[in-house]
Design a protein around this motif. Structure first.
Motif, mmCIF file in Angstrom:
data_model
loop_
_atom_site.group_PDB
_atom_site.id
_atom_site.type_symbol
_atom_site.label_atom_id
_atom_site.label_comp_id
_atom_site.label_asym_id
_atom_site.label_seq_id
_atom_site.Cartn_x
_atom_site.Cartn_y
_atom_site.Cartn_z
ATOM 1 N N PRO A 36 0.827 -1.213 0.000
ATOM 2 C CA PRO A 36 0.000 0.000 0.000
ATOM 3 C C PRO A 36 0.862 1.265 0.000
ATOM 4 O O PRO A 36 2.078 1.210 0.226
ATOM 5 N N ASN A 37 0.218 2.391 -0.259
ATOM 6 C CA ASN A 37 0.907 3.676 -0.164
ATOM 7 C C ASN A 37 1.534 3.805 1.219
ATOM 8 O O ASN A 37 0.919 3.459 2.225
ATOM 9 N N GLY A 38 2.759 4.305 1.240
ATOM 10 C CA GLY A 38 3.439 4.517 2.511
ATOM 11 C C GLY A 38 4.136 3.292 3.059
ATOM 12 O O GLY A 38 4.678 3.330 4.170
ATOM 13 N N ALA A 39 4.173 2.201 2.305
ATOM 14 C CA ALA A 39 4.793 0.967 2.799
ATOM 15 C C ALA A 39 6.321 0.999 2.714
ATOM 16 O O ALA A 39 6.981 0.157 3.314
ATOM 17 N N GLY A 40 6.895 1.931 1.951
ATOM 18 C CA GLY A 40 8.343 2.041 1.850
ATOM 19 C C GLY A 40 8.927 1.554 0.532
ATOM 20 O O GLY A 40 10.149 1.444 0.398
ATOM 21 N N LYS A 41 8.095 1.279 -0.455
ATOM 22 C CA LYS A 41 8.575 0.772 -1.747
ATOM 23 C C LYS A 41 9.510 1.775 -2.420
ATOM 24 O O LYS A 41 10.613 1.415 -2.833
ATOM 25 N N SER A 42 9.096 3.008 -2.545
ATOM 26 C CA SER A 42 9.928 4.035 -3.191
ATOM 27 C C SER A 42 11.194 4.302 -2.384
ATOM 28 O O SER A 42 12.263 4.510 -2.958
ATOM 29 N N THR A 43 11.076 4.293 -1.086
ATOM 30 C CA THR A 43 12.248 4.503 -0.236
ATOM 31 C C THR A 43 13.271 3.396 -0.465
ATOM 32 O O THR A 43 14.472 3.662 -0.604
ATOM 33 N N LEU A 44 12.823 2.154 -0.533
ATOM 34 C CA LEU A 44 13.734 1.044 -0.781
ATOM 35 C C LEU A 44 14.417 1.204 -2.136
ATOM 36 O O LEU A 44 15.642 1.043 -2.255
ATOM 37 N N LEU A 45 13.663 1.554 -3.168
ATOM 38 C CA LEU A 45 14.255 1.734 -4.490
ATOM 39 C C LEU A 45 15.272 2.874 -4.500
ATOM 40 O O LEU A 45 16.324 2.778 -5.129
ATOM 41 N N LYS A 46 14.967 3.970 -3.822
ATOM 42 C CA LYS A 46 15.910 5.088 -3.737
ATOM 43 C C LYS A 46 17.196 4.675 -3.030
ATOM 44 O O LYS A 46 18.287 5.066 -3.437
ATOM 45 N N LEU A 47 17.076 3.875 -1.984
ATOM 46 C CA LEU A 47 18.261 3.377 -1.277
ATOM 47 C C LEU A 47 19.088 2.474 -2.185
ATOM 48 O O LEU A 47 20.322 2.605 -2.251
ATOM 49 N N LEU A 48 18.431 1.567 -2.886
ATOM 50 C CA LEU A 48 19.142 0.636 -3.770
ATOM 51 C C LEU A 48 19.837 1.363 -4.916
ATOM 52 O O LEU A 48 20.911 0.964 -5.353
ATOM 53 N N ALA A 49 19.229 2.443 -5.401
ATOM 54 C CA ALA A 49 19.803 3.211 -6.504
ATOM 55 C C ALA A 49 20.858 4.207 -6.030
ATOM 56 O O ALA A 49 21.506 4.856 -6.849
ATOM 57 N N GLY A 50 21.020 4.360 -4.723
ATOM 58 C CA GLY A 50 22.003 5.293 -4.195
ATOM 59 C C GLY A 50 21.552 6.736 -4.203
ATOM 60 O O GLY A 50 22.367 7.644 -4.091
ATOM 61 N N LEU A 51 20.250 6.960 -4.332
ATOM 62 C CA LEU A 51 19.730 8.325 -4.344
ATOM 63 C C LEU A 51 19.566 8.905 -2.953
ATOM 64 O O LEU A 51 19.406 10.118 -2.800
ATOM 65 N N THR A 52 19.567 8.051 -1.947
ATOM 66 C CA THR A 52 19.498 8.483 -0.557
ATOM 67 C C THR A 52 20.314 7.508 0.279
ATOM 68 O O THR A 52 20.638 6.414 -0.177
ATOM 69 N N PRO A 70 33.526 2.390 -6.042
ATOM 70 C CA PRO A 70 33.822 3.531 -6.927
ATOM 71 C C PRO A 70 32.607 3.945 -7.747
ATOM 72 O O PRO A 70 31.705 3.148 -8.004
ATOM 73 N N ALA A 71 32.624 5.177 -8.193
ATOM 74 C CA ALA A 71 31.511 5.711 -8.978
ATOM 75 C C ALA A 71 31.272 4.882 -10.236
ATOM 76 O O ALA A 71 30.136 4.737 -10.674
ATOM 77 N N ALA A 72 32.312 4.324 -10.819
ATOM 78 C CA ALA A 72 32.153 3.516 -12.030
ATOM 79 C C ALA A 72 31.285 2.296 -11.770
ATOM 80 O O ALA A 72 30.493 1.895 -12.625
ATOM 81 N N VAL A 73 31.408 1.705 -10.602
ATOM 82 C CA VAL A 73 30.588 0.548 -10.257
ATOM 83 C C VAL A 73 29.154 0.999 -9.993
ATOM 84 O O VAL A 73 28.198 0.389 -10.472
ATOM 85 N N ARG A 74 28.985 2.080 -9.244
ATOM 86 C CA ARG A 74 27.641 2.581 -8.935
ATOM 87 C C ARG A 74 26.904 3.037 -10.182
ATOM 88 O O ARG A 74 25.680 3.021 -10.229
ATOM 89 N N SER A 75 27.635 3.430 -11.219
ATOM 90 C CA SER A 75 26.973 3.904 -12.437
ATOM 91 C C SER A 75 26.249 2.781 -13.168
ATOM 92 O O SER A 75 25.448 3.054 -14.065
ATOM 93 N N SER A 76 26.480 1.533 -12.790
ATOM 94 C CA SER A 76 25.776 0.416 -13.421
ATOM 95 C C SER A 76 24.385 0.214 -12.816
ATOM 96 O O SER A 76 23.617 -0.612 -13.287
ATOM 97 N N ILE A 77 24.050 0.988 -11.792
ATOM 98 C CA ILE A 77 22.747 0.900 -11.132
ATOM 99 C C ILE A 77 21.832 1.951 -11.757
ATOM 100 O O ILE A 77 22.215 3.108 -11.897
ATOM 101 N N GLY A 78 20.629 1.543 -12.118
ATOM 102 C CA GLY A 78 19.700 2.499 -12.711
ATOM 103 C C GLY A 78 18.316 2.362 -12.116
ATOM 104 O O GLY A 78 17.940 1.302 -11.617
ATOM 105 N N LEU A 79 17.572 3.426 -12.150
ATOM 106 C CA LEU A 79 16.196 3.451 -11.666
ATOM 107 C C LEU A 79 15.389 4.322 -12.608
ATOM 108 O O LEU A 79 15.760 5.468 -12.860
ATOM 109 N N LEU A 80 14.323 3.761 -13.135
ATOM 110 C CA LEU A 80 13.437 4.512 -14.006
ATOM 111 C C LEU A 80 12.054 4.496 -13.372
ATOM 112 O O LEU A 80 11.459 3.441 -13.195
ATOM 113 N N ALA A 81 11.571 5.656 -12.995
ATOM 114 C CA ALA A 81 10.264 5.764 -12.343
ATOM 115 C C ALA A 81 9.635 7.097 -12.708
ATOM 116 O O ALA A 81 10.345 8.061 -13.005
#
Length: 86
Positions: A36-52, A70-81
């Motif tokens: 449901p809304n507020g369950a933490g889905k977006s928060t989890l995705l943001k954490l996995l993508a390194g946005l927070t 390194p940034a080169a490794v993190r650049s292989s992570i993507g999130l499209l929303a």
């Protein structure tokens, strides 16, 4: 890519968006996040993508902690929303 999450938690002030999340997702496996809304889905995705940053816990990809790779490794992570969801 093997994703491992241990004791992941994120707080916004006094409000816990996520607490004590453990995941182990082997390469090639697909996962759907449902809840449901507020369950933490977006928060989890943001954490996995390194946005927070997590309040506590670890996120590892192929055995390397994401926050210390390194940034080169993190650049292989993507999130499209849609923008309104993040």
């Amino acid at each position: 890519m093997h994703l491992t999450v241990r004791q992941l938690a994120k707080a916004y002030g006094l409000l816990w968006a996520l607490r004590d999340i453990d995941l182990d997702i082997p390469p090639g496996e697909f996962v759907a996040l449902l809840g449901p809304n507020g369950a933490g889905k977006s928060t989890l995705l943001k954490l996995l993508a390194g946005l927070t940053h997590a309040t506590r816990g670890r996120i590892e990809m192929d055995g390397l902690e994401v926050s210390q790779t390194p940034a080169a490794v993190r650049s292989s992570i993507g999130l499209l929303a849609p923008a309104e969801h993040l």
